[in-house]
Design a protein around this motif. Structure first.
Motif, PDB file in Angstrom:
ATOM      1  N   ILE A 129      43.548  83.696  57.777  1.00 62.74           N
ATOM      2  CA  ILE A 129      43.593  84.497  59.010  1.00 62.74           C
ATOM      3  C   ILE A 129      44.872  84.112  59.745  1.00 62.74           C
ATOM      4  CG2 ILE A 129      42.518  84.840  61.277  1.00 62.74           C
ATOM      5  CD1 ILE A 129      39.815  84.490  59.953  1.00 62.74           C
ATOM      6  N   TRP A 130      45.678  85.091  60.057  1.00 60.35           N
ATOM      7  CA  TRP A 130      46.968  84.838  60.734  1.00 60.35           C
ATOM      8  C   TRP A 130      46.852  85.419  62.131  1.00 60.35           C
ATOM      9  CZ3 TRP A 130      51.955  83.521  58.169  1.00 60.35           C
ATOM     10  CH2 TRP A 130      53.052  83.556  59.036  1.00 60.35           C
ATOM     11  N   LEU A 131      46.995  84.573  63.098  1.00 61.74           N
ATOM     12  CA  LEU A 131      46.820  85.004  64.483  1.00 61.74           C
ATOM     13  C   LEU A 131      48.170  85.080  65.193  1.00 61.74           C
ATOM     14  CD1 LEU A 131      44.172  85.546  65.949  1.00 61.74           C
ATOM     15  CD2 LEU A 131      44.304  83.239  66.900  1.00 61.74           C
ATOM     16  N   GLU A 174      34.692  80.695  54.525  1.00 60.90           N
ATOM     17  CA  GLU A 174      35.592  79.598  54.851  1.00 60.90           C
ATOM     18  C   GLU A 174      37.031  80.131  54.931  1.00 60.90           C
ATOM     19  OE1 GLU A 174      34.566  75.832  52.785  1.00 60.90           O
ATOM     20  OE2 GLU A 174      36.657  76.009  52.117  1.00 60.90           O
ATOM     21  N   PHE A 175      37.781  79.722  55.922  1.00 61.62           N
ATOM     22  CA  PHE A 175      39.136  80.268  56.023  1.00 61.62           C
ATOM     23  C   PHE A 175      40.145  79.237  56.550  1.00 61.62           C
ATOM     24  CE2 PHE A 175      37.194  80.952  60.141  1.00 61.62           C
ATOM     25  CZ  PHE A 175      38.218  80.707  61.053  1.00 61.62           C
ATOM     26  N   ALA A 176      41.424  79.507  56.223  1.00 67.73           N
ATOM     27  CA  ALA A 176      42.535  78.725  56.790  1.00 67.73           C
ATOM     28  C   ALA A 176      43.123  79.571  57.908  1.00 67.73           C
ATOM     29  CB  ALA A 176      43.588  78.478  55.711  1.00 67.73           C
ATOM     30  N   LEU A 177      43.407  78.929  59.037  1.00 65.96           N
ATOM     31  CA  LEU A 177      43.974  79.669  60.172  1.00 65.96           C
ATOM     32  C   LEU A 177      45.471  79.343  60.302  1.00 65.96           C
ATOM     33  CD1 LEU A 177      43.757  81.319  62.823  1.00 65.96           C
ATOM     34  CD2 LEU A 177      43.093  79.196  63.973  1.00 65.96           C
ATOM     35  N   LEU A 190      40.646  83.670  72.149  1.00 64.81           N
ATOM     36  CA  LEU A 190      40.630  83.983  70.709  1.00 64.81           C
ATOM     37  C   LEU A 190      40.927  82.745  69.880  1.00 64.81           C
ATOM     38  CD1 LEU A 190      42.610  87.253  69.977  1.00 64.81           C
ATOM     39  CD2 LEU A 190      40.393  86.610  69.046  1.00 64.81           C
ATOM     40  N   LEU A 191      41.979  82.031  70.282  1.00 66.53           N
ATOM     41  CA  LEU A 191      42.402  80.841  69.536  1.00 66.53           C
ATOM     42  C   LEU A 191      41.249  79.836  69.466  1.00 66.53           C
ATOM     43  CD1 LEU A 191      44.628  79.015  68.232  1.00 66.53           C
ATOM     44  CD2 LEU A 191      45.105  78.182  70.530  1.00 66.53           C
ATOM     45  N   GLN A 192      40.641  79.562  70.626  1.00 66.96           N
ATOM     46  CA  GLN A 192      39.569  78.563  70.646  1.00 66.96           C
ATOM     47  C   GLN A 192      38.435  78.973  69.717  1.00 66.96           C
ATOM     48  OE1 GLN A 192      39.494  75.695  71.853  1.00 66.96           O
ATOM     49  NE2 GLN A 192      40.738  75.523  73.678  1.00 66.96           N
ATOM     50  N   SER A 193      38.024  80.240  69.813  1.00 74.24           N
ATOM     51  CA  SER A 193      36.849  80.644  69.045  1.00 74.24           C
ATOM     52  C   SER A 193      37.133  80.670  67.543  1.00 74.24           C
ATOM     53  CB  SER A 193      36.326  81.999  69.527  1.00 74.24           C
ATOM     54  OG  SER A 193      37.342  82.949  69.374  1.00 74.24           O
ATOM     55  N   ILE A 194      38.355  81.047  67.168  1.00 79.03           N
ATOM     56  CA  ILE A 194      38.655  81.106  65.736  1.00 79.03           C
ATOM     57  C   ILE A 194      38.924  79.697  65.202  1.00 79.03           C
ATOM     58  CG2 ILE A 194      40.152  82.123  63.970  1.00 79.03           C
ATOM     59  CD1 ILE A 194      40.626  84.445  65.911  1.00 79.03           C
ATOM     60  N   ALA A 195      39.663  78.903  65.977  1.00 80.88           N
ATOM     61  CA  ALA A 195      39.995  77.545  65.531  1.00 80.88           C
ATOM     62  C   ALA A 195      38.728  76.723  65.304  1.00 80.88           C
ATOM     63  CB  ALA A 195      40.902  76.859  66.548  1.00 80.88           C
ATOM     64  N   ASP A 196      37.726  76.948  66.137  1.00 83.72           N
ATOM     65  CA  ASP A 196      36.472  76.189  66.006  1.00 83.72           C
ATOM     66  C   ASP A 196      35.853  76.334  64.631  1.00 83.72           C
ATOM     67  OD1 ASP A 196      36.490  75.012  68.386  1.00 83.72           O
ATOM     68  OD2 ASP A 196      35.170  76.455  69.406  1.00 83.72           O
ATOM     69  N   LYS A 197      36.079  77.489  64.006  1.00 80.81           N
ATOM     70  CA  LYS A 197      35.437  77.740  62.711  1.00 80.81           C
ATOM     71  C   LYS A 197      36.388  77.512  61.531  1.00 80.81           C
ATOM     72  CE  LYS A 197      31.958  80.849  64.479  1.00 80.81           C
ATOM     73  NZ  LYS A 197      32.404  81.407  65.766  1.00 80.81           N
TER      74      LYS A 197
END
Ligand code: FSX
Ligand code: SF4
Ligand code: F3S
Length: 536
Positions: free
Chosen positions: A60-62, A117-120, A146-153
């Motif tokens: 996932i590329w943010l 499972e993903f790499a951010l 967005l960053l917080q919620s995605i980074a958490d996973k």
């Protein structure tokens, strides 16, 4: 992890993949990535096998606050090319500027990608305080949210670019949006791949390493992969021999520039930058800034917009954006010791740096330091001119500073004089820079204090440990003063760099004696904050 362990790790990860559906993997691309990662060729078949059989890493590329240059860099990748990157090696399941979905559909893609499972990978800085500065998507969520919620996973997090690593241009003074790098707001570890933009190779190879081994490559103290940010760019530059010869372009379009002269005088910050641009280059290995004719602006270093001054001039005070203040109180204990009684005065728990008429380091009653240099300036310059680069350098110095050279000719004889007084070494640099003797050593300290920049110019002080002693060799360091003078650095920068180089060397020696109380013996007027570095 050493290569043997990495090999076992990869073999272990291959177990259980037998029988999986095989996809085509371009071996040349794998070999290219592994070569840059510093892995031996014998890894190539194993790595190809793994990429052919293993499920593709879900990425996932943010995008946060940035210019999309990092993505542009990625798009120009050649080995693997973008098509291979997204179809064969990785599953790039969310990337706002590359995906065709938009609005709510894009958000569904993100949710879908996050189910596995993903790499951010994050491109861009975050605004954690005034979060409204960056709102993204159909629901107008803030970048921070967005960053917080995605980074958490996320299983692993990469900061691609200087913006996500350190804040980048948004965070430059006065930083109106109060943005910063993502590691400042996340509790998880962030692998930093700085550069504005970073090269495609640095992004992809680091990601490939993670895909293959399930861990990040070895990192430095700023969490940057050592394989890509471990060496100073200047040491790999094709113009380095010109730097050593004191051959500098004076204008971007002059003959010297066209003939490969060094760009230091035109602002190149290569000596302060740790990145592998000369090796990996950009745009499918076409070129890199210095080859294209513009100096490096240190784009992969923290605070580079603010800290390195005007990007087309060397770091001289006139071209600083801000002035560094060095007024803090000095904290090192200072004892006014006498050279003759020095040994008797050392207590068991002390390490003494004696920096007066002779430089000595004493631990218990043992003298630790082996230090001497040629202090007759005429002889030192003659030694320098024994090799071709040094000869050219001296010729360029004579041409640029004829009066200073005449002063040296008139005031030094031909008799070699060995000294172990560090201040005398600093004085030689002063004479080279000013064409006169230094009347008061405190003046040099004052100049160093007044230097407007944080970054010292490298001085090549060579420290080597022998059995029970350390050797500090400065015999090749005097050339740096000539280089910097021809390259447009002023005495303030030279004084600061010399003192910083000393502090750095002493700091390295200090590392081995951390349990000892550190005592400094130096004249009070010379007891200045620059030596704080010894303690850090
Ligand atoms: Fe731009 Fe990326 Fe610079 Fe920043 O690269 S090239 S501003 S590092 O985040 O898009
Ligand atoms: Fe190359 Fe810049 Fe170093 Fe000169 S100063 S050698 S142009 S990196
Ligand atoms: Fe940046 Fe300097 Fe490389 S400007 S791209 S770190 S040459």
């Amino acid at each position: 992890m050493d290569n043997e362990t990495l090999k076992k790790c990869l073999e272990g990860r291959l177990v259980g993949l037998e029988g999986a559906e095989r996809r085509f993997i371009n071996e040349t691309s794998v070999a290219f990535l592994l070569k840059h990662l510093g892995l031996p060729a014998e890894f190539v078949p194993l790595a190809c096998e793994y990429f052919s059989l293993a499920p593709k890493l879900n990425v996932i590329w943010l995008h946060l606050a940035e210019c999309t240059g990092c993505s542009e860099s990625l798009l120009r990748s050649e080995q693997p090319c973008l098509a291979e990157f997204i179809f064969d090696f990785f599953s790039l399941n969310y990337h706002e500027t590359l995906m065709s979905a938009n609005g709510t559909k894009a958000e569904e893609c993100l949710e879908e990608a996050m189910k596995e499972e993903f790499a951010l990978i994050v491109e861009g800085a975050v605004a954690p305080i005034d979060t409204f500065y960056l709102s993204i998507g159909a629901e107008g969520k803030s970048g921070y949210e967005l960053l917080q919620s995605i980074a958490d996973k996320a299983k692993v997090i990469f900061a691609a670019g200087t913006c996500s690593s350190y804040g980048g241009i948004q965070a430059a003074y006065p930083n109106p949006t109060k943005t910063c790098g993502i590691s400042q707001v996340l509790s998880q570890k962030v692998v930093q791949i700085p550069g504005c933009p970073p090269s495609d190779v640095n992004i992809i190879a680091t990601l490939a390493f993670y895909a293959l081994f399930g861990t990040s490559p070895e990192l430095d103290d700023k969490n940057r992969p050592k394989w890509s940010y471990g060496k100073c760019l200047h040491d790999m530059c094709e113009r380095k021999a010109k730097f050593e010869s004191g051959i500098f372009a004076q204008n971007f379009d002059d003959e010297a520039a066209k003939n490969g002269a060094c760009l230091f005088k035109l602002g190149c910050k290569g000596p302060y930058t740790y990145n592998n641009c000369p090796k990996v280059k950009f745009n499918a290995k076409t070129s890199w800034p210095v080859a294209a004719g513009h100096g490096c602006i240190a784009c992969s270093e923290e605070n580079f917009w603010d800290d390195f001054g005007f990007y087309e001039k060397p770091m001289t005070n006139a071209f600083a954006y801000a002035r560094v203040s060095r007024e803090e109180a000095f904290v090192l204990e200072n004892k006014n010791l006498n050279l003759n009684t020095l040994k008797e005065s050392v207590k068991e728990d002390e390490l003494i740096f004696y920096l007066k008429e002779k430089m000595q380091i004493l631990v218990e009653d043992r003298e630790l330091l082996d230090f001497s240099f040629e202090s007759n300036l005429k002889c030192a310059l003659a030694n320098l001119a024994k090799n071709k680069l040094g000869f050219n350098l001296l010729e360029n110095y004579k041409k640029n500073f004829p009066k200073h050279y005449a002063f040296i000719e008139a005031n030094f004889d031909e008799n070699s004089k060995i000294s172990s007084d560090i201040w005398e070494f600093f004085e030689l640099s002063y004479i080279l820079a000013k064409g006169e003797f230094l009347k008061d050593r405190a003046l040099l300290i004052e100049m160093a204090k007044n230097y407007a920049f944080n970054h010292a110019s490298p001085y090549d002080f060579k420290l080597s440990a022998k059995e029970d002693s350390v050797k500090l060799d400065l015999n090749k360091s005097l050339r740096m003063t000539l280089i910097y003078l021809c390259g447009g650095l002023e005495i303030e920068g030279i004084a600061f760099s010399l003192l910083s180089a000393l502090a750095k060397s002493l700091g390295e020696i200090r590392q081995d004696y951390m349990e000892k109380r550190l005592i400094l013996s130096v004249d009070e007027s010379l007891n200045q904050p620059f030596l704080h570095q010894i303690l850090s």
